[in-house]
Design an enzyme around this catalytic site. Structure first.
Site, short mmCIF file in Angstrom:
data_model
loop_
_atom_site.label_atom_id
_atom_site.label_comp_id
_atom_site.label_asym_id
_atom_site.label_seq_id
_atom_site.Cartn_x
_atom_site.Cartn_y
_atom_site.Cartn_z
N GLU A 63 -3.89 -45.16 -20.27
CA GLU A 63 -3.97 -46.89 -20.25
C GLU A 63 -3.71 -47.54 -19.53
OE1 GLU A 63 -3.94 -44.13 -24.34
OE2 GLU A 63 -2.95 -44.17 -22.50
N PRO A 266 -5.84 -29.42 -15.03
CA PRO A 266 -5.23 -29.68 -17.08
C PRO A 266 -4.24 -31.13 -17.44
CG PRO A 266 -4.13 -27.34 -15.77
CD PRO A 266 -4.40 -28.07 -15.01
N ARG A 267 -4.58 -31.67 -18.59
CA ARG A 267 -4.79 -33.01 -18.53
C ARG A 267 -2.75 -32.94 -18.65
NH1 ARG A 267 -5.66 -37.89 -18.51
NH2 ARG A 267 -5.34 -39.99 -20.41
N GLY A 323 -2.13 -38.12 -9.87
CA GLY A 323 -2.28 -39.49 -9.48
C GLY A 323 -4.02 -38.70 -8.23
N GLU A 324 -4.08 -37.93 -8.71
CA GLU A 324 -5.53 -37.10 -7.81
C GLU A 324 -6.66 -36.90 -8.19
OE1 GLU A 324 -2.23 -35.32 -3.99
OE2 GLU A 324 -3.05 -33.99 -5.44
N ASN A 348 -11.37 -39.80 -19.92
CA ASN A 348 -12.77 -40.60 -19.83
C ASN A 348 -13.35 -40.32 -18.40
OD1 ASN A 348 -13.32 -43.71 -18.15
ND2 ASN A 348 -11.73 -43.35 -16.96
N LEU A 349 -14.45 -40.41 -18.83
CA LEU A 349 -15.58 -40.37 -17.74
C LEU A 349 -16.02 -40.81 -16.92
CD1 LEU A 349 -18.65 -41.17 -18.93
CD2 LEU A 349 -18.57 -39.84 -20.59
N ILE A 350 -15.44 -42.36 -16.64
CA ILE A 350 -15.91 -43.67 -15.97
C ILE A 350 -15.89 -43.34 -14.38
CG2 ILE A 350 -15.64 -46.02 -15.85
CD1 ILE A 350 -15.22 -46.35 -18.88
N GLU A 351 -14.78 -42.50 -13.92
CA GLU A 351 -13.99 -42.43 -13.00
C GLU A 351 -14.84 -41.61 -12.26
OE1 GLU A 351 -9.39 -42.02 -10.58
OE2 GLU A 351 -10.34 -40.94 -12.52
#
Length: 444
Positions: A63, A266-267, A323-324, A348-351
Protein backbone atom coordinates in the site's frame (compact mmCIF):
# COMPACT_ATOMS: atom_id res chain seq x y z
CA UNK A 1 -24.45 -6.19 19.58
CA UNK A 2 -21.81 -6.89 16.90
CA UNK A 3 -20.23 -3.49 17.50
CA UNK A 4 -19.95 -4.17 21.24
CA UNK A 5 -18.49 -7.62 20.55
CA UNK A 6 -15.98 -6.15 18.07
CA UNK A 7 -14.77 -3.53 20.53
CA UNK A 8 -14.57 -6.04 23.36
CA UNK A 9 -12.48 -8.41 21.26
CA UNK A 10 -9.96 -5.64 20.62
CA UNK A 11 -9.23 -5.41 24.36
CA UNK A 12 -8.31 -9.10 24.19
CA UNK A 13 -6.44 -8.86 20.90
CA UNK A 14 -4.32 -5.77 21.69
CA UNK A 15 -2.15 -7.41 24.41
CA UNK A 16 -1.68 -10.44 22.17
CA UNK A 17 -0.66 -8.16 19.29
CA UNK A 18 1.94 -6.46 21.48
CA UNK A 19 3.26 -9.84 22.62
CA UNK A 20 3.64 -10.85 18.99
CA UNK A 21 5.60 -7.66 18.29
CA UNK A 22 7.93 -8.43 21.20
CA UNK A 23 8.54 -11.95 19.87
CA UNK A 24 9.29 -10.68 16.37
CA UNK A 25 11.62 -8.01 17.78
CA UNK A 26 14.07 -10.76 18.73
CA UNK A 27 14.93 -10.97 15.02
CA UNK A 28 14.14 -7.39 13.95
CA UNK A 29 14.60 -4.64 16.53
CA UNK A 30 12.23 -2.34 14.70
CA UNK A 31 9.16 -4.23 15.88
CA UNK A 32 9.64 -3.09 19.48
CA UNK A 33 10.08 0.57 18.58
CA UNK A 34 7.20 3.07 18.73
CA UNK A 35 4.82 0.63 20.44
CA UNK A 36 3.13 3.53 22.29
CA UNK A 37 1.98 4.89 18.92
CA UNK A 38 -0.18 1.80 18.51
CA UNK A 39 -2.19 3.09 21.48
CA UNK A 40 -2.50 6.64 20.16
CA UNK A 41 0.29 8.22 22.18
CA UNK A 42 2.25 10.66 20.08
CA UNK A 43 3.53 14.22 20.32
CA UNK A 44 0.74 16.67 19.51
CA UNK A 45 1.04 18.06 16.01
CA UNK A 46 -2.07 20.26 16.31
CA UNK A 47 -0.69 22.19 19.31
CA UNK A 48 2.55 23.06 17.51
CA UNK A 49 1.54 23.61 13.91
CA UNK A 50 -1.06 25.61 12.02
CA UNK A 51 -0.35 24.06 8.63
CA UNK A 52 -3.17 21.79 7.42
CA UNK A 53 -2.40 18.09 7.79
CA UNK A 54 -3.23 15.49 5.13
CA UNK A 55 -3.23 12.01 6.65
CA UNK A 56 -2.69 8.94 4.45
CA UNK A 57 -2.93 5.42 5.84
CA UNK A 58 -0.89 2.79 3.98
CA UNK A 59 -0.96 -0.37 6.08
CA UNK A 60 2.11 -2.17 4.71
CA UNK A 61 4.73 -2.23 1.98
CA UNK A 62 2.38 -2.78 -0.97
CA UNK A 63 0.00 0.00 0.00
CA UNK A 64 2.92 2.36 0.66
CA UNK A 65 4.22 1.73 -2.85
CA UNK A 66 0.70 2.22 -4.23
CA UNK A 67 0.44 5.57 -2.43
CA UNK A 68 3.82 6.78 -3.74
CA UNK A 69 2.60 8.63 -6.87
CA UNK A 70 -0.27 10.23 -4.92
CA UNK A 71 1.99 11.38 -2.08
CA UNK A 72 4.62 12.79 -4.45
CA UNK A 73 1.91 14.69 -6.32
CA UNK A 74 0.49 16.09 -3.08
CA UNK A 75 3.91 17.22 -1.93
CA UNK A 76 4.23 19.17 -5.16
CA UNK A 77 0.69 20.54 -5.39
CA UNK A 78 0.19 21.36 -1.70
CA UNK A 79 3.52 22.68 -0.40
CA UNK A 80 1.78 24.54 2.45
CA UNK A 81 0.30 21.34 3.85
CA UNK A 82 2.04 18.66 5.90
CA UNK A 83 1.59 14.98 5.10
CA UNK A 84 1.33 12.24 7.73
CA UNK A 85 1.67 8.61 6.66
CA UNK A 86 0.50 5.90 9.04
CA UNK A 87 1.31 2.20 8.86
CA UNK A 88 0.55 -1.03 10.69
CA UNK A 89 3.70 -2.95 9.71
CA UNK A 90 7.43 -2.39 10.04
CA UNK A 91 7.87 -3.13 6.32
CA UNK A 92 5.49 -0.32 5.41
CA UNK A 93 7.24 2.13 7.70
CA UNK A 94 10.67 1.22 6.34
CA UNK A 95 9.46 1.67 2.77
CA UNK A 96 8.00 5.08 3.68
CA UNK A 97 11.35 6.15 5.13
CA UNK A 98 13.12 5.00 1.99
CA UNK A 99 10.71 6.69 -0.44
CA UNK A 100 10.00 9.99 1.32
CA UNK A 101 12.52 10.47 4.12
CA UNK A 102 11.93 13.63 6.14
CA UNK A 103 9.52 15.10 3.56
CA UNK A 104 6.60 13.53 5.46
CA UNK A 105 5.64 12.70 9.02
CA UNK A 106 4.99 9.09 9.94
CA UNK A 107 3.73 6.95 12.80
CA UNK A 108 1.84 3.71 13.38
CA UNK A 109 -1.93 3.80 13.21
CA UNK A 110 -3.36 2.93 16.63
CA UNK A 111 -5.24 -0.28 17.21
CA UNK A 112 -8.94 0.07 16.40
CA UNK A 113 -10.05 0.92 19.93
CA UNK A 114 -11.98 4.06 20.97
CA UNK A 115 -9.37 5.50 23.36
CA UNK A 116 -6.31 5.06 21.14
CA UNK A 117 -8.12 6.30 18.02
CA UNK A 118 -9.44 9.39 19.82
CA UNK A 119 -5.97 10.21 21.17
CA UNK A 120 -4.54 9.86 17.67
CA UNK A 121 -7.14 12.16 16.10
CA UNK A 122 -6.83 14.77 18.90
CA UNK A 123 -3.05 14.83 18.57
CA UNK A 124 -2.93 15.20 14.79
CA UNK A 125 -6.25 16.91 13.87
CA UNK A 126 -6.03 16.02 10.17
CA UNK A 127 -7.81 18.13 7.59
CA UNK A 128 -8.43 15.03 5.50
CA UNK A 129 -7.94 11.31 6.00
CA UNK A 130 -7.15 8.98 3.09
CA UNK A 131 -7.02 5.21 3.56
CA UNK A 132 -5.70 2.86 0.88
CA UNK A 133 -7.37 -0.11 -0.79
CA UNK A 134 -9.00 -2.38 1.81
CA UNK A 135 -8.31 -0.63 5.11
CA UNK A 136 -11.78 -0.61 6.71
CA UNK A 137 -11.57 -0.11 10.49
CA UNK A 138 -15.05 0.42 12.03
CA UNK A 139 -13.98 2.36 15.13
CA UNK A 140 -11.64 4.59 13.14
CA UNK A 141 -14.42 5.37 10.65
CA UNK A 142 -16.88 6.15 13.45
CA UNK A 143 -14.46 8.40 15.32
CA UNK A 144 -13.55 10.34 12.15
CA UNK A 145 -17.26 10.86 11.51
CA UNK A 146 -17.82 12.13 15.08
CA UNK A 147 -14.77 14.42 14.82
CA UNK A 148 -15.92 15.86 11.49
CA UNK A 149 -12.84 14.61 9.63
CA UNK A 150 -13.62 13.59 6.03
CA UNK A 151 -12.31 10.09 5.38
CA UNK A 152 -11.84 8.82 1.82
CA UNK A 153 -11.25 5.20 0.79
CA UNK A 154 -8.84 5.54 -2.12
CA UNK A 155 -7.64 3.02 -4.71
CA UNK A 156 -10.42 0.92 -3.22
CA UNK A 157 -10.91 -2.72 -4.12
CA UNK A 158 -13.40 -5.34 -3.00
CA UNK A 159 -13.08 -8.92 -4.20
CA UNK A 160 -16.14 -11.10 -4.75
CA UNK A 161 -14.93 -13.33 -1.95
CA UNK A 162 -14.66 -10.44 0.53
CA UNK A 163 -17.99 -9.04 -0.64
CA UNK A 164 -19.80 -12.32 0.05
CA UNK A 165 -18.34 -12.47 3.55
CA UNK A 166 -19.24 -8.85 4.35
CA UNK A 167 -22.76 -9.13 2.92
CA UNK A 168 -23.69 -11.61 5.68
CA UNK A 169 -23.67 -8.69 8.13
CA UNK A 170 -25.45 -6.21 5.87
CA UNK A 171 -26.87 -3.80 8.47
CA UNK A 172 -23.59 -3.39 10.36
CA UNK A 173 -21.50 -3.30 7.19
CA UNK A 174 -23.71 -0.64 5.59
CA UNK A 175 -23.15 1.58 8.62
CA UNK A 176 -19.38 1.09 8.39
CA UNK A 177 -18.99 1.72 4.66
CA UNK A 178 -21.48 4.57 4.82
CA UNK A 179 -19.04 6.37 7.11
CA UNK A 180 -16.62 7.13 4.27
CA UNK A 181 -17.02 10.61 2.80
CA UNK A 182 -16.07 9.31 -0.63
CA UNK A 183 -14.94 6.03 -2.15
CA UNK A 184 -12.56 6.07 -5.14
CA UNK A 185 -12.63 2.58 -6.66
CA UNK A 186 -10.15 0.82 -8.92
CA UNK A 187 -12.74 -0.78 -11.22
CA UNK A 188 -16.45 -0.85 -12.02
CA UNK A 189 -16.77 -4.26 -10.34
CA UNK A 190 -15.15 -2.91 -7.16
CA UNK A 191 -17.46 0.12 -7.23
CA UNK A 192 -20.57 -2.04 -7.62
CA UNK A 193 -19.67 -4.24 -4.65
CA UNK A 194 -18.72 -1.30 -2.44
CA UNK A 195 -21.96 0.50 -3.27
CA UNK A 196 -23.93 -2.66 -2.44
CA UNK A 197 -22.22 -2.69 0.98
CA UNK A 198 -23.42 0.82 1.75
CA UNK A 199 -20.67 3.08 0.41
CA UNK A 200 -21.93 6.30 -1.16
CA UNK A 201 -20.42 8.80 -3.55
CA UNK A 202 -18.45 5.99 -5.27
CA UNK A 203 -16.50 6.75 -8.45
CA UNK A 204 -14.19 4.63 -10.61
CA UNK A 205 -10.74 6.16 -11.11
CA UNK A 206 -8.40 3.24 -11.89
CA UNK A 207 -5.42 1.84 -10.04
CA UNK A 208 -2.71 4.10 -8.59
CA UNK A 209 -0.15 1.31 -8.95
CA UNK A 210 -0.02 1.87 -12.70
CA UNK A 211 1.47 5.32 -11.99
CA UNK A 212 4.42 4.14 -9.91
CA UNK A 213 7.63 5.37 -11.51
CA UNK A 214 10.56 2.97 -11.29
CA UNK A 215 13.71 4.52 -9.83
CA UNK A 216 16.48 4.85 -12.42
CA UNK A 217 19.04 3.37 -10.02
CA UNK A 218 16.96 0.20 -9.68
CA UNK A 219 16.85 -0.17 -13.46
CA UNK A 220 20.63 0.26 -13.59
CA UNK A 221 21.04 -2.23 -10.78
CA UNK A 222 18.85 -4.83 -12.51
CA UNK A 223 20.76 -4.48 -15.78
CA UNK A 224 24.07 -4.84 -13.93
CA UNK A 225 22.80 -8.01 -12.24
CA UNK A 226 21.67 -9.40 -15.60
CA UNK A 227 25.12 -8.76 -17.07
CA UNK A 228 26.80 -10.39 -14.07
CA UNK A 229 24.54 -13.45 -14.34
CA UNK A 230 25.54 -13.84 -17.98
CA UNK A 231 23.59 -15.60 -20.72
CA UNK A 232 21.66 -17.88 -18.38
CA UNK A 233 17.84 -17.73 -18.53
CA UNK A 234 16.51 -16.02 -15.38
CA UNK A 235 13.20 -16.83 -13.70
CA UNK A 236 12.10 -14.59 -10.82
CA UNK A 237 9.51 -15.86 -8.34
CA UNK A 238 8.53 -12.68 -6.51
CA UNK A 239 6.52 -12.03 -3.33
CA UNK A 240 6.17 -15.72 -2.43
CA UNK A 241 4.43 -16.80 0.79
CA UNK A 242 4.96 -19.56 3.32
CA UNK A 243 4.29 -22.94 1.73
CA UNK A 244 4.64 -21.53 -1.76
CA UNK A 245 8.43 -21.67 -2.06
CA UNK A 246 8.31 -25.48 -1.86
CA UNK A 247 5.90 -25.51 -4.81
CA UNK A 248 8.11 -23.14 -6.81
CA UNK A 249 11.18 -25.29 -6.12
CA UNK A 250 9.20 -28.34 -7.26
CA UNK A 251 8.41 -26.51 -10.51
CA UNK A 252 12.08 -25.56 -10.89
CA UNK A 253 13.09 -29.22 -10.70
CA UNK A 254 10.55 -29.98 -13.45
CA UNK A 255 11.80 -27.15 -15.67
CA UNK A 256 14.57 -29.21 -17.30
CA UNK A 257 16.64 -26.23 -18.40
CA UNK A 258 20.08 -27.06 -17.09
CA UNK A 259 21.49 -23.54 -16.70
CA UNK A 260 18.30 -21.71 -15.63
CA UNK A 261 18.63 -19.48 -12.56
CA UNK A 262 15.72 -19.16 -10.11
CA UNK A 263 15.61 -15.88 -8.19
CA UNK A 264 13.37 -16.53 -5.19
CA UNK A 265 12.08 -13.42 -3.38
CA UNK A 266 9.92 -14.10 -0.28
CA UNK A 267 7.25 -11.54 0.52
CA UNK A 268 8.16 -11.17 4.20
CA UNK A 269 11.75 -10.48 5.32
CA UNK A 270 11.42 -12.43 8.57
CA UNK A 271 11.21 -15.59 6.44
CA UNK A 272 14.48 -15.13 4.55
CA UNK A 273 16.48 -17.52 6.74
CA UNK A 274 13.77 -20.19 6.74
CA UNK A 275 13.55 -20.10 2.94
CA UNK A 276 17.33 -20.35 2.67
CA UNK A 277 17.22 -23.51 4.77
CA UNK A 278 14.42 -24.90 2.61
CA UNK A 279 16.49 -24.40 -0.54
CA UNK A 280 19.53 -26.05 1.03
CA UNK A 281 17.42 -29.06 2.04
CA UNK A 282 16.51 -29.63 -1.61
CA UNK A 283 20.19 -29.96 -2.52
CA UNK A 284 20.13 -26.95 -4.84
CA UNK A 285 23.12 -24.61 -4.84
CA UNK A 286 22.12 -21.35 -3.10
CA UNK A 287 23.48 -17.80 -3.07
CA UNK A 288 22.00 -14.88 -1.14
CA UNK A 289 21.52 -11.39 -2.52
CA UNK A 290 22.80 -9.98 0.80
CA UNK A 291 26.15 -11.65 0.06
CA UNK A 292 26.27 -10.91 -3.69
CA UNK A 293 27.69 -8.96 -5.34
CA UNK A 294 30.59 -8.36 -2.99
CA UNK A 295 31.69 -5.42 -5.13
CA UNK A 296 29.53 -2.44 -4.23
CA UNK A 297 27.26 -0.93 -6.84
CA UNK A 298 28.38 2.63 -7.49
CA UNK A 299 26.69 4.06 -10.55
CA UNK A 300 28.65 6.38 -12.81
CA UNK A 301 26.96 9.04 -14.92
CA UNK A 302 26.43 6.53 -17.71
CA UNK A 303 26.16 3.05 -16.14
CA UNK A 304 26.96 1.07 -12.99
CA UNK A 305 30.46 -0.26 -12.54
CA UNK A 306 31.03 -3.95 -13.31
CA UNK A 307 30.17 -6.27 -10.44
CA UNK A 308 31.27 -9.74 -9.43
CA UNK A 309 29.81 -12.45 -11.70
CA UNK A 310 27.38 -14.85 -10.10
CA UNK A 311 29.07 -18.28 -9.89
CA UNK A 312 27.87 -20.59 -12.67
CA UNK A 313 26.95 -23.37 -10.25
CA UNK A 314 24.41 -21.25 -8.35
CA UNK A 315 20.91 -22.54 -9.11
CA UNK A 316 18.85 -20.40 -6.72
CA UNK A 317 19.53 -16.78 -5.77
CA UNK A 318 17.61 -15.80 -2.63
CA UNK A 319 16.35 -12.23 -2.84
CA UNK A 320 16.86 -11.38 0.83
CA UNK A 321 16.68 -7.61 0.37
CA UNK A 322 14.03 -4.91 0.73
CA UNK A 323 12.89 -2.43 -1.90
CA UNK A 324 14.66 -4.07 -4.85
CA UNK A 325 11.75 -5.87 -6.53
CA UNK A 326 12.00 -3.68 -9.62
CA UNK A 327 15.68 -4.57 -10.02
CA UNK A 328 14.87 -8.28 -9.81
CA UNK A 329 12.25 -7.91 -12.54
CA UNK A 330 14.63 -5.92 -14.77
CA UNK A 331 17.12 -8.79 -14.49
CA UNK A 332 14.46 -11.42 -15.30
CA UNK A 333 13.31 -13.16 -18.47
CA UNK A 334 10.03 -14.28 -16.86
CA UNK A 335 8.34 -13.52 -13.55
CA UNK A 336 6.02 -15.63 -11.43
CA UNK A 337 3.94 -13.49 -9.05
CA UNK A 338 3.56 -15.12 -5.64
CA UNK A 339 0.60 -15.47 -3.34
CA UNK A 340 -1.27 -17.17 -6.17
CA UNK A 341 -0.36 -20.88 -6.04
CA UNK A 342 -2.00 -21.10 -2.61
CA UNK A 343 -5.37 -19.49 -1.65
CA UNK A 344 -3.74 -16.26 -0.46
CA UNK A 345 -5.21 -13.97 -3.10
CA UNK A 346 -2.19 -13.01 -5.20
CA UNK A 347 0.14 -10.02 -5.29
CA UNK A 348 0.56 -7.05 -7.60
CA UNK A 349 1.65 -7.95 -11.15
CA UNK A 350 1.60 -4.38 -12.51
CA UNK A 351 5.24 -3.65 -11.70
CA UNK A 352 6.49 -6.64 -13.69
CA UNK A 353 4.18 -5.87 -16.62
CA UNK A 354 5.33 -2.23 -16.75
CA UNK A 355 8.96 -3.36 -16.92
CA UNK A 356 8.08 -5.56 -19.89
CA UNK A 357 8.59 -8.96 -18.27
CA UNK A 358 6.29 -11.88 -19.20
CA UNK A 359 4.17 -12.75 -16.15
CA UNK A 360 2.90 -16.08 -14.83
CA UNK A 361 0.27 -16.30 -12.07
CA UNK A 362 -1.39 -19.14 -10.18
CA UNK A 363 -5.11 -19.87 -9.80
CA UNK A 364 -5.69 -17.84 -6.61
CA UNK A 365 -5.72 -14.12 -7.48
CA UNK A 366 -9.02 -13.04 -5.92
CA UNK A 367 -7.46 -9.92 -4.34
CA UNK A 368 -6.36 -8.70 -7.78
CA UNK A 369 -8.96 -10.37 -9.98
CA UNK A 370 -9.71 -7.44 -12.31
CA UNK A 371 -6.11 -6.47 -13.06
CA UNK A 372 -5.15 -10.14 -13.53
CA UNK A 373 -8.06 -10.69 -15.91
CA UNK A 374 -7.08 -7.58 -17.88
CA UNK A 375 -3.41 -8.63 -18.05
CA UNK A 376 -4.30 -12.11 -19.30
CA UNK A 377 -6.70 -10.64 -21.87
CA UNK A 378 -3.96 -8.28 -23.05
CA UNK A 379 -1.57 -11.20 -23.61
CA UNK A 380 0.76 -10.03 -20.84
CA UNK A 381 0.20 -12.88 -18.38
CA UNK A 382 -0.40 -16.64 -18.23
CA UNK A 383 -2.39 -18.48 -15.58
CA UNK A 384 -1.27 -21.89 -14.29
CA UNK A 385 -2.81 -24.43 -11.90
CA UNK A 386 0.04 -26.12 -10.06
CA UNK A 387 3.84 -26.70 -10.06
CA UNK A 388 3.68 -28.89 -13.19
CA UNK A 389 1.84 -26.30 -15.29
CA UNK A 390 4.02 -23.55 -13.78
CA UNK A 391 7.11 -25.40 -15.03
CA UNK A 392 5.54 -25.81 -18.49
CA UNK A 393 4.65 -22.11 -18.77
CA UNK A 394 8.07 -20.91 -17.62
CA UNK A 395 9.77 -23.38 -19.99
CA UNK A 396 7.71 -22.08 -22.92
CA UNK A 397 8.57 -18.46 -22.20
CA UNK A 398 12.27 -19.10 -21.60
CA UNK A 399 12.79 -21.23 -24.72
CA UNK A 400 10.69 -19.19 -27.20
CA UNK A 401 12.28 -15.78 -27.70
CA UNK A 402 9.57 -14.44 -30.03
CA UNK A 403 6.85 -15.40 -27.58
CA UNK A 404 8.82 -13.90 -24.69
CA UNK A 405 9.35 -10.57 -26.46
CA UNK A 406 5.71 -10.41 -27.57
CA UNK A 407 4.44 -11.03 -24.04
CA UNK A 408 6.80 -8.45 -22.58
CA UNK A 409 5.71 -5.82 -25.11
CA UNK A 410 2.07 -6.60 -24.37
CA UNK A 411 2.71 -6.10 -20.66
CA UNK A 412 4.37 -2.73 -21.16
CA UNK A 413 1.52 -1.58 -23.42
CA UNK A 414 -1.08 -2.85 -20.93
CA UNK A 415 0.52 -0.88 -18.09
CA UNK A 416 0.82 2.28 -20.20
CA UNK A 417 -2.88 2.18 -21.16
CA UNK A 418 -4.03 2.23 -17.55
CA UNK A 419 -1.95 5.13 -16.23
CA UNK A 420 -3.53 8.36 -15.01
CA UNK A 421 -5.31 7.39 -11.76
CA UNK A 422 -3.15 9.80 -9.74
CA UNK A 423 -4.37 12.85 -11.62
CA UNK A 424 -7.98 11.70 -11.47
CA UNK A 425 -7.68 11.01 -7.74
CA UNK A 426 -6.22 14.45 -7.03
CA UNK A 427 -9.03 16.07 -8.98
CA UNK A 428 -11.65 14.18 -6.96
CA UNK A 429 -9.97 15.09 -3.66
CA UNK A 430 -9.53 18.76 -4.54
CA UNK A 431 -12.67 19.97 -2.78
CA UNK A 432 -11.50 18.37 0.47
CA UNK A 433 -7.88 19.53 0.29
CA UNK A 434 -6.22 22.88 1.09
CA UNK A 435 -6.15 25.23 -1.89
CA UNK A 436 -3.16 24.24 -4.03
CA UNK A 437 -0.39 26.66 -4.84
CA UNK A 438 0.48 24.87 -8.06
CA UNK A 439 -0.58 21.84 -10.08
CA UNK A 440 1.39 18.99 -11.52
CA UNK A 441 1.16 18.45 -15.25
CA UNK A 442 -1.34 16.00 -16.68
CA UNK A 443 1.55 13.80 -17.82
CA UNK A 444 2.68 12.99 -14.27
Amino acid sequence: MLRILYRTLWYIAAPLAVARLLVRSRHERGYIEHIVERFGYTASYAARNKAPLIWIHAVSLGETRAAEPLILAMLEEHPDAQILITHMTLAGRMMSEKLFGARVLRCYLPYDMCGPVRRFLRAWRPTLGIVLETEVWPTLIDECRYAGIPLVLTNARMSERSYQRAARFSSVVRHVFGGFSRVLAQSAADAQRLSALGAHDVVVLGNLKFDIVRAAELSDQGRAWHAAIGQRPVWVAGSTHEGEEALVLDAYRQLHIADALLVLVPRHPQRFDAVAELVKCTGLKLARRSQWPKTSMQASASRPVAIDPLPDDVQVLLGDSMGEMSAYYVAADVAFIGGSLLPIGGQNLIEACAIGVPVVIGPHTFNFEQVCFDAITAGAALRVRDPATLAQAVHTVLTNRVYRVTMGAAGAAFAARHRGATRRTLDELEALLPAPRQRISDSS
